[in-house]
Motif scaffolding. Sequence first.
Motif, PDB file in Angstrom:
ATOM      1  N   GLU A  30       0.805  -1.209   0.000  1.00 36.13           N
ATOM      2  CA  GLU A  30       0.000   0.000   0.000  1.00 36.13           C
ATOM      3  C   GLU A  30       0.843   1.266   0.000  1.00 36.13           C
ATOM      4  OE1 GLU A  30      -2.509  -0.549   3.361  1.00 36.13           O
ATOM      5  OE2 GLU A  30      -0.933  -0.147   4.788  1.00 36.13           O
ATOM      6  N   TYR A  32       0.426   5.587   0.694  1.00 42.61           N
ATOM      7  CA  TYR A  32      -0.353   6.712   1.182  1.00 42.61           C
ATOM      8  C   TYR A  32       0.303   7.981   0.650  1.00 42.61           C
ATOM      9  CZ  TYR A  32      -2.371   3.481   4.567  1.00 42.61           C
ATOM     10  OH  TYR A  32      -3.025   2.422   5.164  1.00 42.61           O
ATOM     11  N   TRP A  68      -8.473   8.448   2.319  1.00 45.34           N
ATOM     12  CA  TRP A  68      -8.092   7.978   3.632  1.00 45.34           C
ATOM     13  C   TRP A  68      -8.363   9.003   4.730  1.00 45.34           C
ATOM     14  CZ3 TRP A  68      -7.488   3.243   5.047  1.00 45.34           C
ATOM     15  CH2 TRP A  68      -6.886   2.937   6.258  1.00 45.34           C
ATOM     16  N   THR A  75      -5.579  12.760   1.890  1.00 45.01           N
ATOM     17  CA  THR A  75      -4.601  11.683   1.836  1.00 45.01           C
ATOM     18  C   THR A  75      -5.303  10.507   1.180  1.00 45.01           C
ATOM     19  OG1 THR A  75      -3.478  12.407   3.855  1.00 45.01           O
ATOM     20  CG2 THR A  75      -3.151  10.107   3.192  1.00 45.01           C
ATOM     21  N   TRP A  76      -4.643   9.922   0.189  1.00 48.47           N
ATOM     22  CA  TRP A  76      -5.180   8.773  -0.528  1.00 48.47           C
ATOM     23  C   TRP A  76      -4.409   7.518  -0.135  1.00 48.47           C
ATOM     24  CZ3 TRP A  76      -9.451   9.390  -3.418  1.00 48.47           C
ATOM     25  CH2 TRP A  76      -9.787  10.675  -3.812  1.00 48.47           C
ATOM     26  N   ARG A  77      -5.144   6.409  -0.054  1.00 51.87           N
ATOM     27  CA  ARG A  77      -4.524   5.099   0.163  1.00 51.87           C
ATOM     28  C   ARG A  77      -4.720   4.303  -1.105  1.00 51.87           C
ATOM     29  NH1 ARG A  77      -6.351   0.037   0.983  1.00 51.87           N
ATOM     30  NH2 ARG A  77      -4.935  -1.383   2.024  1.00 51.87           N
TER      31      ARG A  77
END
Length: 82
Positions: A30, A32, A68, A75-77
């Motif tokens: 993953e 972030y 996220w 914030t993107w995951r």
Amino acid sequence: MSATANPSTDGRSKETRLKQYLVEKAQDGELYFKGKFIADEVGLSPKEIGALMVKLRDSTHELTIEKWSYTSATTWRVAPSS
């Protein structure tokens, strides 16, 4: 006109460039990030990244994309799809 090449004219769509970047960065697990921190790497503005992330979230099967959190910017995951 500037003599330097504009990243947005390299023949790939903005969405394709962002997707390829995310697939590459998330291949080991993953990821972030905030759009403003990857903007220069993908040649897009943070606003363009945000709009494209929403589009990619619904259209790509290679990645799992989640919004996220929000602290001064989204914030993107991103993770490879299982």
